[in-house]
Design an enzyme around this catalytic site. Structure first.
Site, PDB file in Angstrom:
ATOM      1  N   ASP A 233       0.831  -1.210   0.000  1.00 18.74           N
ATOM      2  CA  ASP A 233       0.000   0.000   0.000  1.00 18.74           C
ATOM      3  C   ASP A 233       0.864   1.258   0.000  1.00 18.74           C
ATOM      4  O   ASP A 233       2.018   1.242   0.441  1.00 18.74           O
ATOM      5  CB  ASP A 233      -0.914   0.016   1.235  1.00 18.74           C
ATOM      6  CG  ASP A 233      -0.112  -0.054   2.542  1.00 18.74           C
ATOM      7  OD1 ASP A 233       0.890  -0.795   2.573  1.00 18.74           O
ATOM      8  OD2 ASP A 233      -0.487   0.633   3.498  1.00 18.74           O
ATOM      9  N   GLU A 234       0.283   2.309  -0.500  1.00 17.74           N
ATOM     10  CA  GLU A 234       0.834   3.667  -0.369  1.00 17.74           C
ATOM     11  C   GLU A 234       2.325   3.749  -0.724  1.00 17.74           C
ATOM     12  O   GLU A 234       3.081   4.444  -0.038  1.00 17.74           O
ATOM     13  CB  GLU A 234       0.602   4.187   1.053  1.00 17.74           C
ATOM     14  CG  GLU A 234      -0.875   4.299   1.394  1.00 17.74           C
ATOM     15  CD  GLU A 234      -1.127   4.677   2.835  1.00 17.74           C
ATOM     16  OE1 GLU A 234      -1.948   5.562   3.066  1.00 17.74           O
ATOM     17  OE2 GLU A 234      -0.513   4.080   3.746  1.00 17.74           O
ATOM     18  N   ALA A 235       2.725   3.091  -1.802  1.00 15.35           N
ATOM     19  CA  ALA A 235       4.136   3.141  -2.219  1.00 15.35           C
ATOM     20  C   ALA A 235       4.335   4.378  -3.093  1.00 15.35           C
ATOM     21  O   ALA A 235       4.737   4.282  -4.259  1.00 15.35           O
ATOM     22  CB  ALA A 235       4.513   1.857  -2.953  1.00 15.35           C
TER      23      ALA A 235
END
Ligand code: ACM
Length: 571
Positions: free
Chosen positions: A388-390
């Site tokens: 997530d949220e890379a």
């Protein structure tokens, strides 16, 4: 199709928890399953004698100086089947009660029932002061007179999941006999949880009750709606250790949740020992949000938790969040950074600023090694790779890295799980995508071959505040009170075939949660609401009935010393 995915997830989760009973039918860890602390001579040496199981257990020493008796002068407190949460598929009450006294013997006929039988014995020991004998399968039904008998049977018969559901059970209580029928260790375990929940609230107290406790008479036939009934606990943002997690596991098991997803790494800390990279815990574990000392699970701690959870029917899914959310690893191991320079430790709450150096051989080796060590000590079928949220990883790098990492997990013989973004990677194939933010991403993941676990932040992020009456907590996904959790219907969440939905999982991020009491406040009363969403057939659910039943659980939480939020919606 629906049936095959459903059976896959049930079988996979069952296999991981049943493994604990296969190799550990004796919860004490003793190598002598016939040894007994309640008998002078080991039972079971005479082939005509039933073996005595689980000699020590986890309840600790029980005060036997004044063993309670079944004397006529002793007050008896009866429990009830009226307040069960989650609501069973069928429940009916009878007349009279089954008094728990020192005459009662627990008989575990099938080997699969031994762990559940020992758990029942240990749960009852605390509040009754009794250490009931648990006998092996050949004890006669007529002798001794009063038994709690575990029998092989088809399990629960009439849930939406159909007859003979592997997690199902049938429980029948009469004044002289309790019979539990199931076909798996999990089914026996859930029956035990129902039985414990039917006992008076004092059963949850660490103190011995003055009165004798009694089960109500009646019959329960039961099986779950979803095979994946989970809770994620973030032990990174604030560190929580073994005893805190055991308390969470006990609560989950009592409400028949069966997946504990541990968020083990993030920007603020690394929380599990990896032999090949000691710096991860020597350097990377000593931080947390706000700058506290942090901490980590040794491999023995982790194995203990997996075993503790497994005996309660709960599969542990470890998450190493990759390739973002990695500042703690980047700080501990400079080679994971493209410039070879370790960043400062991070104790704030921002996201999206860190990334591994994608394509670097040292990073590839790191990912393979960490996941292999994790897989080696994880009997469950799943490994969670985050994803997530890379926001600091380019799209091309992200896609290449995730595709490789999914294969690493598969090559280790595990099923990969990732936050929903992982399912958008072309060719990502069969995996479990965890929906948290954007239904269209989850739907795309299903189109690409993923199955879904639903953790929508708007409903199932239990780090969010409840509302004005309990304003502590995060707010970016809004507030969530108990009724909102309860009224949520999972299959309306995303536009996919219901057969693609394996189940549901609440998430508890701990940026703002610092103590075990705060964990309890975030979970109670929302966790039991989620449990009923996950377990009970939709056409049997209704807020008015649920809130009446759940209100009766306040006495249980108080007996167990668990703080809870007084949600005015519960009436
Ligand atoms: C998430 O909340 N970043 C999965």
């Amino acid at each position: 199709m629906a049936r095959s995915i459903f059976l896959f997830v049930v079988a996979a989760l069952l296999a991981s928890t049943a493994a604990c009973s296969d190799d550990g039918a004796d919860p004490s860890g003793s190598t002598d399953p016939t040894a007994s602390s309640t008998h002078d001579e080991p039972a079971g040496t005479d082939p005509r004698e039933p073996a005595v199981l689980c000699p020590e257990g986890e309840a600790g020493p029980v005060d036997r100086s004044d063993p309670p008796t079944s004397g006529a002068d002793r007050q008896v407190i009866e429990g009830t089947f009226d307040d069960l949460v989650p609501l069973p598929a069928e429940v009916s009450s009878g007349d009279g009660s089954f008094v728990i006294d020192q005459e009662v013997v627990v008989v575990a006929a099938p080997p699969d029932a031994e762990v559940a039988a020992c758990l029942l014995r240990d749960e009852l020991a605390r509040s009754t002061g009794l250490r009931l004998e648990v006998a092996g399968g050949d004890a006669e039904e007529s002798s001794p007179a009063r038994q709690i008998r575990f029998e092989a049977g088809p399990g629960g018969g009439s849930s939406a999941a159909g007859p003979g559901h592997p997690e199902g059970y049938r429980l029948e209580v009469s004044p002289d006999l309790v019979t539990i029928e199931a076909s798996t260790a999990a089914g026996y375990g859930w029956a035990v949880q129902t039985l414990i929940q039917s006992a008076p609230a004092a059963v949850h107290s660490p103190f011995r009750a003055e009165a004798a406790l009694a089960f109500p008479t009646g019959t329960v036939v039961d099986a779950p709606r979803f095979g994946w009934r989970g809770l994620m606990v973030d032990i990174v943002r604030h560190w929580f250790g073994v005893s805190d997690l055991e308390r969470v596991i006990d609560l989950m098991a009592g409400y028949k949740l069966n997946v504990l997803h541990l968020h083990l790494s993030d920007d603020q800390g690394w929380r599990v020992a990896i032999d090949a990279y000691p710096a991860l815990t020597e350097v990377g574990a000593s931080t947390q949000v706000g700058g506290g000392p942090g901490g980590f699970l040794t491999k023995d701690d982790y194995r203990h938790l997996v075993d503790y959870a497994g005996r309660r029917g709960i599969t542990v899914i470890p998450e190493i969040d990759l390739p973002g959310h990695t500042n703690a690893a980047l700080h501990a191991i400079p080679e994971l950074n493209c410039d070879g320079v370790a960043p400062e430790p991070y104790t704030g709450t921002q996201v999206g600023f860190s990334t591994l150096c994608i394509g670097d051989p040292a990073v590839e080796e790191f990912v393979r090694t960490v996941l292999a060590e994790l897989a080696e000590m994880t009997p469950g079928p799943y490994i969670h790779i985050g994803g997530d949220e890379a926001h600091s990883t380019t799209t091309a790098d992200y896609q290449a890295f995730i595709a490789r990492t999914l294969d690493v997990v598969r090559d280790l013989g595990k099923v990969p799980v990732g936050w929903e973004e992982v399912g958008t990677v072309p060719g990502s194939g069969e995996l479990v995508a965890q929906h948290w933010l954007d239904a269209s991403i989850a739907e795309a993941a299903v189109a690409g071959g993923a199955s879904l676990v639903l953790s929508p932040s708007s409903v199932l992020y239990f780090d969010m505040a409840y509302g004005e009456f309990a304003p502590d907590g995060n707010s970016w996904a809004g507030t969530t009170d108990t009724r909102e959790v309860y009224d949520w219907e999972p299959i309306d969440q995303v536009a996919v075939e219901p057969s693609a939905i394996l189940g549901v999982e609440a998430a508890m991020w701990t940026e703002l949660i610092e103590t075990p009491d705060e964990i309890s406040l975030r979970l109670l009363p929302r966790l039991p609401a989620l449990a009923e969403v996950a377990w009970t057939a939709q056409d049997r659910r209704g807020w008015a009935n649920f809130s009446t039943r759940l209100s009766a659980h306040v006495a249980r939480w108080e007996a167990a010393g668990r703080p809870y939020v007084d949600d005015p919606g519960l009436g």
